[in-house]
Design an enzyme around this catalytic site. Sequence first.
Site, PDB file in Angstrom:
ATOM      1  N   ASP A  10       0.700  -1.240  -0.053  1.00  0.00           N
ATOM      2  CA  ASP A  10      -0.120  -0.015  -0.003  1.00  0.00           C
ATOM      3  C   ASP A  10       1.019   1.243  -0.096  1.00  0.00           C
ATOM      4  O   ASP A  10       2.105   1.165   0.264  1.00  0.00           O
ATOM      5  CB  ASP A  10      -0.728  -0.087   1.275  1.00  0.00           C
ATOM      6  CG  ASP A  10      -1.796   1.221   1.544  1.00  0.00           C
ATOM      7  OD1 ASP A  10      -2.286   1.652   0.141  1.00  0.00           O
ATOM      8  OD2 ASP A  10      -1.914   1.886   2.300  1.00  0.00           O
ATOM      9  N   SER A  11       0.390   2.538  -0.072  1.00  0.00           N
ATOM     10  CA  SER A  11       1.047   3.560  -0.178  1.00  0.00           C
ATOM     11  C   SER A  11       1.622   4.051   1.144  1.00  0.00           C
ATOM     12  O   SER A  11       2.412   4.748   1.608  1.00  0.00           O
ATOM     13  CB  SER A  11      -0.140   4.814  -0.546  1.00  0.00           C
ATOM     14  OG  SER A  11      -1.028   4.976   0.344  1.00  0.00           O
ATOM     15  N   TYR A  42      -0.556   8.578  -2.114  1.00  0.00           N
ATOM     16  CA  TYR A  42      -0.638   8.412  -3.416  1.00  0.00           C
ATOM     17  C   TYR A  42      -1.843   9.006  -4.362  1.00  0.00           C
ATOM     18  O   TYR A  42      -1.755   9.379  -5.241  1.00  0.00           O
ATOM     19  CB  TYR A  42      -0.425   6.954  -3.860  1.00  0.00           C
ATOM     20  CG  TYR A  42       0.950   6.197  -3.628  1.00  0.00           C
ATOM     21  CD1 TYR A  42       1.897   6.793  -2.862  1.00  0.00           C
ATOM     22  CD2 TYR A  42       1.102   4.945  -4.298  1.00  0.00           C
ATOM     23  CE1 TYR A  42       2.905   5.988  -2.894  1.00  0.00           C
ATOM     24  CE2 TYR A  42       2.245   4.119  -4.119  1.00  0.00           C
ATOM     25  CZ  TYR A  42       3.138   4.810  -3.495  1.00  0.00           C
ATOM     26  OH  TYR A  42       4.393   4.166  -3.244  1.00  0.00           O
ATOM     27  N   GLY A  43      -2.889   9.016  -3.250  1.00  0.00           N
ATOM     28  CA  GLY A  43      -4.270   9.242  -4.111  1.00  0.00           C
ATOM     29  C   GLY A  43      -4.594  10.831  -4.556  1.00  0.00           C
ATOM     30  O   GLY A  43      -5.426  10.918  -5.150  1.00  0.00           O
ATOM     31  N   CYS A  73      -4.496  -1.563  -1.848  1.00  0.00           N
ATOM     32  CA  CYS A  73      -4.386  -0.035  -2.091  1.00  0.00           C
ATOM     33  C   CYS A  73      -5.437  -0.034  -3.390  1.00  0.00           C
ATOM     34  O   CYS A  73      -5.096  -0.435  -4.425  1.00  0.00           O
ATOM     35  CB  CYS A  73      -3.032   0.513  -2.404  1.00  0.00           C
ATOM     36  SG  CYS A  73      -3.365   2.244  -2.806  1.00  0.00           S
ATOM     37  N   ASN A  74      -6.472   0.867  -3.245  1.00  0.00           N
ATOM     38  CA  ASN A  74      -7.305   1.038  -4.336  1.00  0.00           C
ATOM     39  C   ASN A  74      -6.821   1.886  -5.515  1.00  0.00           C
ATOM     40  O   ASN A  74      -6.940   1.564  -6.761  1.00  0.00           O
ATOM     41  CB  ASN A  74      -8.830   1.643  -3.959  1.00  0.00           C
ATOM     42  CG  ASN A  74      -9.332   0.880  -3.069  1.00  0.00           C
ATOM     43  OD1 ASN A  74     -10.531   0.038  -3.471  1.00  0.00           O
ATOM     44  ND2 ASN A  74      -9.295   0.765  -1.713  1.00  0.00           N
ATOM     45  N   THR A  75      -6.023   3.124  -5.019  1.00  0.00           N
ATOM     46  CA  THR A  75      -5.224   3.898  -5.992  1.00  0.00           C
ATOM     47  C   THR A  75      -4.369   3.141  -6.860  1.00  0.00           C
ATOM     48  O   THR A  75      -4.521   3.421  -8.117  1.00  0.00           O
ATOM     49  CB  THR A  75      -4.655   4.978  -5.057  1.00  0.00           C
ATOM     50  OG1 THR A  75      -5.377   5.499  -4.243  1.00  0.00           O
ATOM     51  CG2 THR A  75      -4.021   6.105  -5.958  1.00  0.00           C
ATOM     52  N   GLU A 154      -3.166   8.384   8.385  1.00  0.00           N
ATOM     53  CA  GLU A 154      -1.738   8.420   8.637  1.00  0.00           C
ATOM     54  C   GLU A 154      -1.377   9.176   9.993  1.00  0.00           C
ATOM     55  O   GLU A 154      -0.311   8.765  10.581  1.00  0.00           O
ATOM     56  CB  GLU A 154      -1.039   8.954   7.338  1.00  0.00           C
ATOM     57  CG  GLU A 154      -1.230   7.999   6.021  1.00  0.00           C
ATOM     58  CD  GLU A 154      -0.366   6.822   6.301  1.00  0.00           C
ATOM     59  OE1 GLU A 154       0.535   6.693   6.796  1.00  0.00           O
ATOM     60  OE2 GLU A 154      -0.785   5.860   5.612  1.00  0.00           O
ATOM     61  N   CYS A 187     -11.074   2.802  -0.182  1.00  0.00           N
ATOM     62  CA  CYS A 187      -9.737   3.018   0.037  1.00  0.00           C
ATOM     63  C   CYS A 187      -9.174   2.389   1.295  1.00  0.00           C
ATOM     64  O   CYS A 187     -10.203   2.414   2.267  1.00  0.00           O
ATOM     65  CB  CYS A 187      -9.320   4.742   0.553  1.00  0.00           C
ATOM     66  SG  CYS A 187      -7.737   5.033   1.056  1.00  0.00           S
ATOM     67  N   THR A 188      -8.113   1.709   1.262  1.00  0.00           N
ATOM     68  CA  THR A 188      -7.880   0.684   2.310  1.00  0.00           C
ATOM     69  C   THR A 188      -7.426   1.542   3.738  1.00  0.00           C
ATOM     70  O   THR A 188      -7.540   0.870   4.924  1.00  0.00           O
ATOM     71  CB  THR A 188      -6.516  -0.194   2.054  1.00  0.00           C
ATOM     72  OG1 THR A 188      -5.552   0.306   1.702  1.00  0.00           O
ATOM     73  CG2 THR A 188      -7.226  -1.250   0.950  1.00  0.00           C
ATOM     74  N   HIS A 189      -7.480   2.620   3.427  1.00  0.00           N
ATOM     75  CA  HIS A 189      -7.094   3.552   5.107  1.00  0.00           C
ATOM     76  C   HIS A 189      -8.583   3.604   5.791  1.00  0.00           C
ATOM     77  O   HIS A 189      -8.732   3.816   6.839  1.00  0.00           O
ATOM     78  CB  HIS A 189      -6.604   5.023   4.645  1.00  0.00           C
ATOM     79  CG  HIS A 189      -5.388   4.957   4.397  1.00  0.00           C
ATOM     80  ND1 HIS A 189      -4.728   4.331   3.360  1.00  0.00           N
ATOM     81  CD2 HIS A 189      -4.246   5.442   5.306  1.00  0.00           C
ATOM     82  CE1 HIS A 189      -3.304   4.671   3.531  1.00  0.00           C
ATOM     83  NE2 HIS A 189      -3.148   5.360   4.654  1.00  0.00           N
TER      84      HIS A 189
HETATM   85  N1  DGL Z   1      -4.859   3.276   0.782  1.00  0.00           N
HETATM   86  C1  DGL Z   1      -4.955   3.827  -0.231  1.00  0.00           C
HETATM   87  C2  DGL Z   1      -6.130   3.341  -1.228  1.00  0.00           C
HETATM   88  O1  DGL Z   1      -6.733   2.300  -0.840  1.00  0.00           O
HETATM   89  C3  DGL Z   1      -4.425   5.207  -0.795  1.00  0.00           C
HETATM   90  C4  DGL Z   1      -4.233   6.035   0.076  1.00  0.00           C
HETATM   91  C5  DGL Z   1      -3.278   7.172  -0.355  1.00  0.00           C
HETATM   92  O2  DGL Z   1      -2.195   6.959  -0.541  1.00  0.00           O
HETATM   93  O3  DGL Z   1      -3.824   8.274  -0.885  1.00  0.00           O
HETATM   94  O4  DGL Z   1      -6.408   4.015  -2.031  1.00  0.00           O
END
Ligand code: DGL
Length: 270
Positions: A10-11, A42-43, A73-75, A154, A187-189
């Site tokens: 993941d990011s 990353y998003g 990570c979805n992004t 984060e 988003c996995t966060h």
């Molecule tokens: N956890 C990530 C996702 O699922 C990305 C979060 C990010 O880096 O912006 O998209």
Amino acid sequence: MDNRSIGVFDSGLGGLTCIPNLFHELPEERVIYFGDTARTPYGSKAISTVKAYTNQIADFLASKDVKMMVIACNTISATCLPELQQRFPDIPILGIINPAAQRIADICTEENNIGIIATKVTIASGVYTESIEERHPGLNVHTMATPAFVPLIEEGIIENEIMDLTIRHYMDSFVRENQLDTLVLGCTHYPLIRKNILRLYPNLQIVNPSYEIVARIHQVLKEKDMLAVNNDRENVFYASDLSENFVNMIQNILKTEKSDLILKFKNLDL
Ligand code: DGL
């Protein structure tokens, strides 16, 4: 049978939300996790940057001889999945979006109003909507980018009125105007703020793709006869910035003590 570890990345720390369920469902599997905590989020970055960073992570995991790569990570799943699959044709590579889209396709009907919240890059890619439409045409899908969530998470700003205000800032009108009954945490966060969302919008049915991806991992390993058996390997967690905050969050998410974790620093820029 294959006892090599699964590479999960993941990011940042968001991908860790998939890990407790993975260990629960597949107790013999081990992971090598990589969180790019030095370069998260990353998003909101250019796709070319996300691709360049992702290739570095995937090269690193391939150098560790992982048996499978899981893009937690979805992004990254929205922007890099087909390219990564081409780059590493011998390693099964799973994205997190398609299993989540399948779940929506299975449980929703035209009567539902489905909301998807995710990063700017994920929403702009349109991949969630396309993947759901492919599996169940005609569903009502509404999407919204919620970019402030990841930096707050984060930082560990979660059980806090700043987070609640941020959720309401994005979601009050999104939920009301679209009469949402179902929400995908794209988003996995975001599973880390699931409780806040449910407290603020108790009637929403929440789909957490961190569960769907584990079911898919199981299915693919089984089909390929690659499930681990009597595994004596260790789980290893790499981060590109091993900050105190990351160390605290990983302990919270995995519900474990620091002394029980193998944490390693790996800066991919070097
Ligand atoms: N956890 C990530 C996702 O699922 C990305 C979060 C990010 O880096 O912006 O998209």
